[in-house]
Design a protein around this motif. Sequence first.
Motif, PDB file in Angstrom:
ATOM      1  N   HIS A   1       0.817  -1.211   0.000  1.00  0.00           N
ATOM      2  CA  HIS A   1       0.000   0.000   0.000  1.00  0.00           C
ATOM      3  C   HIS A   1       0.849   1.260   0.000  1.00  0.00           C
ATOM      4  O   HIS A   1       0.682   2.143  -0.854  1.00  0.00           O
TER       5      HIS A   1
ATOM      6  N   CYS B   1      -3.116  -5.457  -1.615  1.00  0.00           N
ATOM      7  CA  CYS B   1      -2.998  -4.849  -0.281  1.00  0.00           C
ATOM      8  C   CYS B   1      -3.411  -5.863   0.772  1.00  0.00           C
ATOM      9  O   CYS B   1      -3.873  -6.952   0.449  1.00  0.00           O
TER      10      CYS B   1
ATOM     11  N   SER C   1      -5.750  -5.018   3.033  1.00  0.00           N
ATOM     12  CA  SER C   1      -7.133  -4.722   3.420  1.00  0.00           C
ATOM     13  C   SER C   1      -7.892  -4.176   2.221  1.00  0.00           C
ATOM     14  O   SER C   1      -7.302  -3.597   1.301  1.00  0.00           O
ATOM     15  N   VAL C   2      -9.198  -4.344   2.252  1.00  0.00           N
ATOM     16  CA  VAL C   2     -10.055  -3.817   1.189  1.00  0.00           C
ATOM     17  C   VAL C   2      -9.976  -2.293   1.164  1.00  0.00           C
ATOM     18  O   VAL C   2      -9.940  -1.678   0.094  1.00  0.00           O
ATOM     19  N   GLU C   3      -9.921  -1.664   2.325  1.00  0.00           N
ATOM     20  CA  GLU C   3      -9.871  -0.204   2.398  1.00  0.00           C
ATOM     21  C   GLU C   3      -8.616   0.331   1.703  1.00  0.00           C
ATOM     22  O   GLU C   3      -8.686   1.323   0.970  1.00  0.00           O
ATOM     23  N   GLU C   4      -7.481  -0.322   1.930  1.00  0.00           N
ATOM     24  CA  GLU C   4      -6.242   0.107   1.271  1.00  0.00           C
ATOM     25  C   GLU C   4      -6.354  -0.070  -0.243  1.00  0.00           C
ATOM     26  O   GLU C   4      -5.947   0.810  -1.011  1.00  0.00           O
ATOM     27  N   ALA C   5      -6.894  -1.200  -0.670  1.00  0.00           N
ATOM     28  CA  ALA C   5      -7.059  -1.455  -2.102  1.00  0.00           C
ATOM     29  C   ALA C   5      -7.980  -0.412  -2.735  1.00  0.00           C
ATOM     30  O   ALA C   5      -7.683   0.125  -3.813  1.00  0.00           O
ATOM     31  N   ASP C   6      -9.092  -0.111  -2.071  1.00  0.00           N
ATOM     32  CA  ASP C   6     -10.024   0.895  -2.579  1.00  0.00           C
ATOM     33  C   ASP C   6      -9.343   2.258  -2.719  1.00  0.00           C
ATOM     34  O   ASP C   6      -9.563   2.978  -3.700  1.00  0.00           O
ATOM     35  N   GLU C   7      -8.525   2.607  -1.735  1.00  0.00           N
ATOM     36  CA  GLU C   7      -7.811   3.886  -1.792  1.00  0.00           C
ATOM     37  C   GLU C   7      -6.880   3.944  -2.994  1.00  0.00           C
ATOM     38  O   GLU C   7      -6.837   4.948  -3.715  1.00  0.00           O
TER      39      GLU C   7
ATOM     40  N   LEU D   1      -7.054   2.152  -5.795  1.00  0.00           N
ATOM     41  CA  LEU D   1      -7.842   2.165  -7.034  1.00  0.00           C
ATOM     42  C   LEU D   1      -8.388   3.564  -7.318  1.00  0.00           C
ATOM     43  O   LEU D   1      -8.358   4.030  -8.461  1.00  0.00           O
ATOM     44  N   ALA D   2      -8.874   4.235  -6.283  1.00  0.00           N
ATOM     45  CA  ALA D   2      -9.397   5.599  -6.453  1.00  0.00           C
ATOM     46  C   ALA D   2      -8.278   6.549  -6.884  1.00  0.00           C
ATOM     47  O   ALA D   2      -8.472   7.380  -7.783  1.00  0.00           O
TER      48      ALA D   2
ATOM     49  N   ASN E   1      -7.358   5.875 -10.524  1.00  0.00           N
ATOM     50  CA  ASN E   1      -8.409   6.423 -11.389  1.00  0.00           C
ATOM     51  C   ASN E   1      -8.328   7.941 -11.472  1.00  0.00           C
ATOM     52  O   ASN E   1      -8.443   8.516 -12.551  1.00  0.00           O
TER      53      ASN E   1
END
Length: 168
Positions: free
Chosen positions: A94, A114, A116-122, A124-125, A128
Amino acid sequence: MNIDLNADENFGRLSMQTVRVAIVGTGYIADFHARAIRNIKGVELVGVCDANLKSAKAFAVTWGVPAVFTTLEAMLNALQLNSLHILVPPDRHHSLTKLALEAGVHVLVEKPLCTSVEEADELLALANDKKLRLGVNHNMLYAGAFERLRKIVQSGGLGPLDHVTFNH
């Protein structure tokens, strides 16, 4: 590996120049990445980074990499990179990926992306928002043995599966 550098506006601008790639982490999997990078026309491995300077230097000598660093920050400041391969333990994915994306560099991360899902989402955002490519390497996903196994499983040839263990 087949890369269409004209697939979108971000990569289209690279089609007339060499794609400059670096590797972070010189463990076991790094040799596979270096070999793949070397086999892609128009792509050059220009830097390597590892906290262990001795390991980074040895890798650089083996693969003819011209620049060696012990921190990603130093490498990003010194080199004009198009892409970066993150090949360190998962707990570092991350922070290093975020640093590279913030610097405007496309990133390929060794699995998992990552912890955690939260780290992955961050991440990806962020990718993008910056119109950057972020990928996760599953190096054997399309290997011949896995393709055959996938077809056998999909056909029901093994019956219902409860668990699969793979030793490589």
